[in-house]
Design an enzyme around this catalytic site. Structure first.
Site, PDB file in Angstrom:
ATOM      1  N   HIS A   1       0.794  -1.231   0.000  1.00  0.00           N
ATOM      2  CA  HIS A   1       0.000   0.000   0.000  1.00  0.00           C
ATOM      3  C   HIS A   1       0.825   1.279   0.000  1.00  0.00           C
ATOM      4  O   HIS A   1       0.287   2.359  -0.204  1.00  0.00           O
ATOM      5  CB  HIS A   1      -0.936   0.033   1.223  1.00  0.00           C
ATOM      6  CG  HIS A   1      -0.228   0.317   2.511  1.00  0.00           C
ATOM      7  ND1 HIS A   1       0.467  -0.659   3.202  1.00  0.00           N
ATOM      8  CD2 HIS A   1      -0.082   1.454   3.227  1.00  0.00           C
ATOM      9  CE1 HIS A   1       0.982  -0.126   4.291  1.00  0.00           C
ATOM     10  NE2 HIS A   1       0.677   1.155   4.333  1.00  0.00           N
ATOM     11  N   ARG A   2       2.134   1.194   0.217  1.00  0.00           N
ATOM     12  CA  ARG A   2       2.927   2.416   0.357  1.00  0.00           C
ATOM     13  C   ARG A   2       3.050   3.147  -0.970  1.00  0.00           C
ATOM     14  O   ARG A   2       3.197   2.532  -2.020  1.00  0.00           O
ATOM     15  CB  ARG A   2       4.311   2.097   0.922  1.00  0.00           C
ATOM     16  CG  ARG A   2       4.237   1.602   2.346  1.00  0.00           C
ATOM     17  CD  ARG A   2       5.561   1.663   3.060  1.00  0.00           C
ATOM     18  NE  ARG A   2       5.373   1.223   4.443  1.00  0.00           N
ATOM     19  CZ  ARG A   2       4.986   2.006   5.435  1.00  0.00           C
ATOM     20  NH1 ARG A   2       4.749   3.280   5.206  1.00  0.00           N
ATOM     21  NH2 ARG A   2       4.819   1.524   6.656  1.00  0.00           N
TER      22      ARG A   2
END
Length: 399
Positions: free
Chosen positions: A239-240
């Site tokens: 998700h980064r």
């Protein structure tokens, strides 16, 4: 029977006086949460506070994660009481979200001032609450203090540094975090090494974790489940921004995951941010053969069950690096740095960088050689929350 009838007039006055004195001497604590990882950390702290006399606890949810249905599942699974206050700030840029939390929280703290705030982790809610409380001269305890990636391109790193510089009580998960704080000039008496409160929750919930086979069945992945019984499976979260915001980087990582699925099926719990980027890049076709199985975000008990039984975990999440170390499951972290070095030095975590080729090579090595065994770090024993409450009590007693 009324209170007056039960006690009589004379006893009633004494009873009410004693109750007033007791309530007046309670230390009033506000626990601040905003995201689902915060829920995992705050749950054992609230339980530990409620087991002790002398504390009145208020749970304030900023609404930074605003998926009402999934939030409710987390609260139910973790045994967290409904929030006393929900600021409902929603999404936005980091600045917008932080500012909205500050404005809303200032009003709450002004109207009903606590003796102390407890903040956890490194999200915008943590930073915003610390800034507001500091300006109002309300002491703040930071759980998970001192972790550093030394990468200020990460918004979380900025949140950590500013939060720790303002907090009155700094509670650390590993000794290297305490060392970081001392190097930055924190006074030793402000620092308490308490262990990892996320592991408290893991211990409390492990027996109730949803078996992986049940999750496969309930999401209609019978073919994957059948294959997983023979080869095992991997669990994935990404998700980064460094991994998902750039289309070429995201495409490369998804293609690498697809190649890994030739050896082992993968279940990918897709963060809403990641899903939006994948849809914009037209990457849905890469999931069509069913070996790389995409699901929406999963509840804590489902995620815990999947991690526990996986042959490997691929992630860029900080918390999952810790949970896999506690579970003894090999973890490949798709980042160039980590603020949780103990998971590498002592645990099961391997930092593979963000190169798709490096990810494929590391996964192949785990599948052939079994990955790192590691050990559970010091004070990751399920009792961190009790030590946190001890430090909070001592701090407040000396004020």
């Amino acid at each position: 029977m009324s209170e007056r009838e039960e006690l009589g007039n004379g006893d009633l006055l004494q009873h009410r006086c004693r109750r007033f004195i007791k309530e007046a001497t309670l230390k009033r604590l506000d626990c601040i949460v905003g995201t689902r990882p915060n829920f995992v950390k705050i749950a054992p702290i609230i339980r530990a506070l409620l087991r002790r006399e002398g504390f009145a606890v208020r749970l304030v949810h900023t609404g930074q994660h605003y998926d009402v249905a999934l939030n409710a599942v987390f609260f139910d699974e973790l045994g967290i009481p409904d929030p006393d206050v929900n600021l409902e700030v929603g999404s936005g840029t980091h600045t917008e979200q932080t500012a909205r939390i500050m404005l809303a929280l200032e009003s709450v703290l002004t109207n009903d001032r606590p003796d102390m705030l407890i903040v956890v982790g490194d999200v915008n809610s943590t930073l915003a609450a610390t800034l507001v409380a500091s300006k109002m001269l309300i002491p703040v305890a930071h759980v998970e203090a001192g972790l550093r990636s030394n990468d200020r391109a990460m918004p979380e790193e900025v949140n950590r540094i500013v939060t720790d510089s303002l907090c009155d009580l700094l509670l650390t998960t590993e000794r290297s975090a305490s060392d970081n704080l001392l190097r930055e000039g924190a006074r030793p008496e402000r620092i308490g090494f308490v262990g990892n409160v996320m592991i408290d929750t893991l211990h409390a919930c492990l027996e109730r974790a949803v078996p992986a086979g049940r999750t496969f069945d309930e999401i209609g992945a019978g073919v994957v489940a059948s294959r997983a019984e023979k080869s095992g499976y991997g669990f994935v979260t990404l998700h980064r921004p460094s991994n998902v915001d750039d289309e070429a980087q995201l495409r490369g990582l998804i293609e690498a995951l697809c190649e890994i699925t030739h050896a082992i099926p993968l279940l990918f719990a897709v963060h809403p941010r990641t899903r939006a980027k994948m849809e914009a890049a037209g990457l849905g076709r890469l999931f069509e053969d069913g070996r790389l199985l995409a699901t929406p975000p999963l509840s804590y008990l489902r995620s815990l069950g999947l991690m526990r039984e996986a042959r490997l975990v691929i992630t860029d999440s900080g918390g999952i690096q810790e949970e896999t170390t506690a579970l003894g499951v090999p973890c490949l972290t798709v980042r160039d740095n980590t603020e949780r070095p103990i998971t590498i030095a002592e645990g099961t975590n391997t930092l593979v960088g963000t190169s798709p080729a490096a990810l494929k090579e590391a996964a192949a090595d785990v599948l052939v050689n079994g990955g790192k065994c590691g050990r559970v770090p010091e004070l990751w024993d399920g009792n961190a929350a009790e030590r946190i409450v001890d430090h909070v009590r001592t701090f407040l007693a000396f004020r």
